[in-house]
Design an enzyme around this catalytic site. Sequence first.
Site, PDB file in Angstrom:
ATOM      1  N   ARG A 109       0.854  -1.197   0.000  1.00  0.00           N
ATOM      2  CA  ARG A 109       0.000   0.000   0.000  1.00  0.00           C
ATOM      3  C   ARG A 109       0.889   1.246   0.000  1.00  0.00           C
ATOM      4  NH1 ARG A 109      -1.580   1.510   4.635  1.00  0.00           N
ATOM      5  NH2 ARG A 109      -2.470  -0.487   5.278  1.00  0.00           N
ATOM      6  N   TYR A 166     -15.433  17.776 -15.589  1.00  0.00           N
ATOM      7  CA  TYR A 166     -15.742  16.344 -15.621  1.00  0.00           C
ATOM      8  C   TYR A 166     -16.831  16.048 -14.577  1.00  0.00           C
ATOM      9  CZ  TYR A 166     -15.195  11.320 -15.199  1.00  0.00           C
ATOM     10  OH  TYR A 166     -15.437   9.970 -15.150  1.00  0.00           O
ATOM     11  N   ASP A 171      -6.349  19.518 -13.914  1.00  0.00           N
ATOM     12  CA  ASP A 171      -6.695  18.203 -14.457  1.00  0.00           C
ATOM     13  C   ASP A 171      -6.244  18.214 -15.920  1.00  0.00           C
ATOM     14  OD1 ASP A 171      -7.945  16.021 -15.666  1.00  0.00           O
ATOM     15  OD2 ASP A 171      -9.743  16.147 -14.427  1.00  0.00           O
ATOM     16  N   LYS A 216      -7.159   7.390 -19.531  1.00  0.00           N
ATOM     17  CA  LYS A 216      -7.436   7.945 -20.854  1.00  0.00           C
ATOM     18  C   LYS A 216      -6.170   7.892 -21.726  1.00  0.00           C
ATOM     19  CE  LYS A 216     -11.282   8.559 -18.666  1.00  0.00           C
ATOM     20  NZ  LYS A 216     -11.663   9.778 -17.985  1.00  0.00           N
TER      21      LYS A 216
HETATM   22  C1  LIG Z   1     -12.151  10.192 -16.697  1.00  0.00           C
HETATM   23  C2  LIG Z   1     -11.817  11.496 -16.099  1.00  0.00           C
HETATM   24  C3  LIG Z   1     -11.641  11.662 -14.711  1.00  0.00           C
HETATM   25  C4  LIG Z   1     -11.855  10.529 -13.735  1.00  0.00           C
HETATM   26  O1  LIG Z   1     -10.902   9.535 -13.892  1.00  0.00           O
HETATM   27  P1  LIG Z   1     -11.194   7.953 -13.631  1.00  0.00           P
HETATM   28  O2  LIG Z   1      -9.910   7.328 -13.999  1.00  0.00           O
HETATM   29  O3  LIG Z   1     -12.348   7.575 -14.507  1.00  0.00           O
HETATM   30  O4  LIG Z   1     -11.538   7.825 -12.171  1.00  0.00           O
HETATM   31  C5  LIG Z   1     -11.297  12.921 -14.248  1.00  0.00           C
HETATM   32  N1  LIG Z   1     -11.141  13.964 -15.075  1.00  0.00           N
HETATM   33  C6  LIG Z   1     -11.314  13.849 -16.415  1.00  0.00           C
HETATM   34  C7  LIG Z   1     -11.124  15.047 -17.285  1.00  0.00           C
HETATM   35  C8  LIG Z   1     -11.654  12.622 -16.972  1.00  0.00           C
HETATM   36  O5  LIG Z   1     -11.847  12.520 -18.299  1.00  0.00           O
END
Ligand SMILES: *Cc1c(COP(=O)(O)O)cnc(C)c1O
Length: 379
Positions: free
Chosen positions: A46, A98, A170, A195
């Site tokens: 962890r 998001y 982000d 992504k």
């Molecule tokens: C998908 C996404 C998230 C969340 O991420 P997960 O890996 O699905 O938990 C946060 N911000 C953006 C811009 C995203 O496209």
Amino acid sequence: MKFNTKTIHAGVHADPLTGAVMTPIYQTSTYKQVAPGNHQGYEYSRTHNPTRTQLQDNLAALENAKHGLVFGSGMAAIDAVVKLLKPGDEVIATNDLYGGSYRIFTKIFQPFGIQFHFVDMSDMSQIKARINDKTRMIWVETPTNPLLKIIDIKACAALAKQCDALLCVDNTFASPYLQNPMDLGADIVMHSVTKYLNGHSDVVMGALVLNDDQLQERLAFIQNSCGGVPGPQDCFLVLRGIKTLHLRMARHCENGRAIAEFLRAHKKVARVFWPGFTDHPNHEIAKSQMRDFGGMMSFTLKGDHIGDALRTISNTKLFTLAESLGGVESLCGHPASMTHASIPREEREKAGLKDSLIRLSVGIEDVDDLIVDLDQAIG
Ligand SMILES: *Cc1c(COP(=O)(O)O)cnc(C)c1O
């Protein structure tokens, strides 16, 4: 080291035990100690895991940051960031956000006494208007989702500095190939690794990168205390995915441009939202902070009938109708009935999110096939 070299080499090294060139999957929860406290830097997975360490170091290098931390999902990474705050603190966040970020802010952390203000961050005066002596964090997502607006990261960094708040960006939509917010003054960069970074739609993971040693200590403490860590197998897969990030992104951008231009010329298409167009309202900022414009875009159909949009996304053969983005395969979605359905129609209209808006994550297939597919689907 340049970016295309870093994707392959940064943070990773041949296994000292066997010479294995590719990072081994250290599928272990615990590590042998010679005597209590006498170990080789690893006690429990962890807290640390060697496969994870190499991925964290690789990600930090890609974002020109000192430290990296990876989490079981993008949401777990965001969760850790907000836990830096305490009741009474305030956050200013972008309103074109998001959906999961909006949900964790308002439904999970607001009840714990943290206040969130959502503003249109393409207008700096709206951020300024919300700053007060409780402001501790500015949360930016750029390009925005699904309207592909661009927020000026440098200007946000200046505002954050003035009020002694952390600037968190982000960077999921851009990926470190297109944009490095640390270089523009961000304190923390967050990724949904799910992504573009992993890029193959087979892992869910999140990441944070940052420079400040004290902040790193606190976030690592939160990560270890709350436990939202990924397993070594997923870290291995992401390390493998990242080795081709630059090749994939170059093709995403190339295909993205061709499809944006094809759509703009289509007689049934009303508007195309893509920051690479010189007449995009934020094109100049996009040009100054991004290296290229990516494969994410959205478009509306003439007449703005929801039925036409639904028919189009059901008719595609190569573009798969699905949530998510950033994989090698092309995806399409309908924000008004999928990701943004919980927002009332009136509110959506006000934000410019029309019923016929279709979002595309353009993949790296042959662009001729993608264009034929879109053309027959739009009809
Ligand atoms: C998908 C996404 C998230 C969340 O991420 P997960 O890996 O699905 O938990 C946060 N911000 C953006 C811009 C995203 O496209």
